[in-house]
Design a protein around this motif. Structure first.
Motif, PDB file in Angstrom:
ATOM      1  N   GLU A  51      30.529 -17.752 -45.337  1.00  0.00           N
ATOM      2  CA  GLU A  51      30.596 -17.292 -43.953  1.00  0.00           C
ATOM      3  C   GLU A  51      31.636 -16.199 -43.766  1.00  0.00           C
ATOM      4  O   GLU A  51      31.416 -15.250 -42.998  1.00  0.00           O
ATOM      5  CB  GLU A  51      30.902 -18.481 -43.042  1.00  0.00           C
ATOM      6  CG  GLU A  51      30.912 -18.138 -41.569  1.00  0.00           C
ATOM      7  CD  GLU A  51      31.125 -19.354 -40.698  1.00  0.00           C
ATOM      8  OE1 GLU A  51      31.216 -19.192 -39.470  1.00  0.00           O
ATOM      9  OE2 GLU A  51      31.208 -20.476 -41.266  1.00  0.00           O
ATOM     10  N   GLU A  52      32.776 -16.292 -44.449  1.00  0.00           N
ATOM     11  CA  GLU A  52      33.834 -15.294 -44.252  1.00  0.00           C
ATOM     12  C   GLU A  52      33.494 -13.956 -44.890  1.00  0.00           C
ATOM     13  O   GLU A  52      34.211 -12.963 -44.667  1.00  0.00           O
ATOM     14  CB  GLU A  52      35.156 -15.823 -44.829  1.00  0.00           C
ATOM     15  CG  GLU A  52      35.159 -16.026 -46.344  1.00  0.00           C
ATOM     16  CD  GLU A  52      34.610 -17.372 -46.754  1.00  0.00           C
ATOM     17  OE1 GLU A  52      34.674 -17.700 -47.946  1.00  0.00           O
ATOM     18  OE2 GLU A  52      34.102 -18.104 -45.853  1.00  0.00           O
ATOM     19  N   MET A  53      32.416 -13.866 -45.668  1.00  0.00           N
ATOM     20  CA  MET A  53      32.066 -12.609 -46.351  1.00  0.00           C
ATOM     21  C   MET A  53      30.744 -12.031 -45.848  1.00  0.00           C
ATOM     22  O   MET A  53      30.241 -11.070 -46.425  1.00  0.00           O
ATOM     23  CB  MET A  53      31.973 -12.850 -47.866  1.00  0.00           C
ATOM     24  CG  MET A  53      33.227 -13.440 -48.474  1.00  0.00           C
ATOM     25  SD  MET A  53      33.124 -13.624 -50.263  1.00  0.00           S
ATOM     26  CE  MET A  53      33.186 -11.915 -50.777  1.00  0.00           C
TER      27      MET A  53
END
Length: 465
Positions: A405-407
């Motif tokens: 999710e963070e990428m």
């Protein structure tokens, strides 16, 4: 029981802390929510509010000053005539004299007067009066006549009955309504209401003509944000609206010019790079086979792939017009192409065909890039078309490894690849997602990445309709 005693204080704790107190109501917020949201409604409110207030003040002044004063004078006039008749009857000595007096009053005034000897008024002191006119007439009879009386409002249409108790009988007086009531008040009210309706109609017509250019400007700006051309739009309306429309046209021209320059620059750079690469490939072909030569050939092939991606990105900025397109048929074409390549792709479409203005070739490339990514890094893909509210959604799900999710925002950057979640040996230069989002943005939408219910990644194309 012990558990209930232990839990009871916990339920009362929020109330002790003030959590159960009623919410504080902000009067300014309530008034703001009650005001109209559209410019037309607010402009009409600005125009009509002073008119309504002025008429309310004028109506109050009219009733308080004119109507009440006129009604009071007329009521006291009728009461004075009744008092005069009573005084004259007191001077008459015989029944014949009374008849002469009554005939004279009926002949010279608008009052119809009769006298009934020996009659008594029943419950005269218990009569309840309704209306301003009855109260005004009752006050006048108390002041002018000073005898027991009753008022009959149902004696006849447009007539009022006044009954006065005399020492030897009852005096019956019929007064026409026009002697007690001023009909100019209704004329005044009807005139105010008619003039208000006329003014409101003129104001509505005027405000609609003034709001129409603003609506056209908003429609043109929304269409341009969705990637649609508006050649028929031109500045019109008030000078401020024309100024805003002219600024919009100039902004649109600058953006289109910037896009054209960007496209030409990318195409030129990509085209110029092909010439030295071609020379390098020819020179490498003339060299004897060696490991270093093969590695250089691989580098040249990778650079050629990057240049092709550049050209594809540049072609995405073309001037293809938006035309009504059956989205379901376009998705079926993309899925059919993927299946011909041996990919496992399932398609789910709604029962009703959905047609929206699209740049068909660009949007096909957008969907094909996302479907290609899904089937390249996963075993199966699912394509779903949905319409929710004012947006159209094309959902591409897969059962692959997904993206952390963070990428998920980083993968939209040009030439950015994720080694952990995307296999480097599968090919691609990292422009597919960037091109897909760029195409969606030019249609006024976006491409979002989220977790898929199939276990992998979901790419959602959201378009306004």
């Amino acid at each position: 029981m012990s558990m209930m005693r232990e839990q009871a204080p916990r339920r009362r704790t929020p109330q002790r802390q003030g959590l159960g107190a009623p919410p504080v109501i902000n009067p300014a917020g309530v008034v703001k929510r009650m005001l109209p949201r559209t410019l037309f409604g607010r402009s009409l409110l600005i125009i009509t509010t002073p008119v309504i207030l002025a008429q309310a003040i004028a109506t109050f002044y009219f009733y308080d000053q004119h109507w009440e004063r006129v009604t009071n004078n007329q009521a006291f006039g009728v009461a004075g005539e009744v008092a005069m008749v009573i005084e004259q009857l007191g001077r008459d000595q015989t029944p014949e004299d009374r008849d002469v007096t009554l005939d004279m009053v009926t002949r010279t005034t608008d009052l119809m007067v009769t006298f009934q000897p020996g009659e008594r008024l029943p419950n005269w002191h218990r009569q309840h009066l309704f209306g301003i006119l009855e109260h005004t007439l009752g006050r006048a009879l108390d002041e002018k006549v000073g005898r027991p009386w009753t008022i009959d409002t149902h004696v006849a249409h447009e007539w009022y009955g006044i009954n006065v108790q005399l020492p030897d009988g009852v005096l019956h007086v019929l007064s026409p309504e026009r002697r007690l009531f001023s009909f100019t008040s209704w004329v005044f009210i009807l005139w105010m209401a008619g003039s208000s309706l006329l003014l409101f109609t003129v104001a509505i017509m005027f405000m609609r003509n003034q709001i129409r250019p603003i609506r056209r400007l908003a429609i043109a700006a929304e269409a341009f944000g969705k990637g649609r051309d508006t050649p028929a739009f031109k500045p019109e309306g008030a000078s401020e609206v024309r100024q805003a429309a002219t600024a919009f046209l100039q902004m649109r021209e600058r953006i289109q010019r910037q896009i054209s320059q960007r496209t030409e620059m990318l195409a030129g750079v990509s085209h110029d790079l092909r010439t030295p690469l071609t020379r390098m490939r020819l020179q490498l072909a003339m060299l004897p086979d060696a490991q270093e030569v093969e590695e250089l050939k691989a580098d040249v092939a990778e650079m050629e792939g990057m240049i092709e991606a550049y050209l594809a990105f540049a072609r995405g900025e073309g001037a293809e017009p938006a035309t009504p397109t059956d989205v379901g048929a376009l998705l079926a074409d993309v899925v059919a192409n993927a299946r011909r390549e041996g990919r496992l792709v399932e398609l789910s479409l709604p029962d009703i065909a959905i047609t929206v203005p699209l740049r068909a070739n660009d949007f096909r490339r957008c969907v094909a890039n996302l479907v290609g990514n899904a089937v390249r890094y996963a075993g199966r893909a699912w394509v779903t078309l949905q319409r929710q509210g004012g947006h159209l959604y094309v959902l591409i799900d897969d059962d692959g490894p997904g993206i952390p999710e963070e990428m998920r925002e980083e993968v939209f950057r040009p030439f950015h690849r994720l080694d952990g979640s995307r296999n480097q040996a599968t090919g691609g230069v990292g422009l597919g997602l960037g091109i897909a989002r760029d195409i969606a943005n030019r249609h006024g939408g976006d491409v979002l990445l989220e977790d898929s219910p199939k276990g992998g990644l979901r790419a959602a194309i959201r378009l306004p309709v």
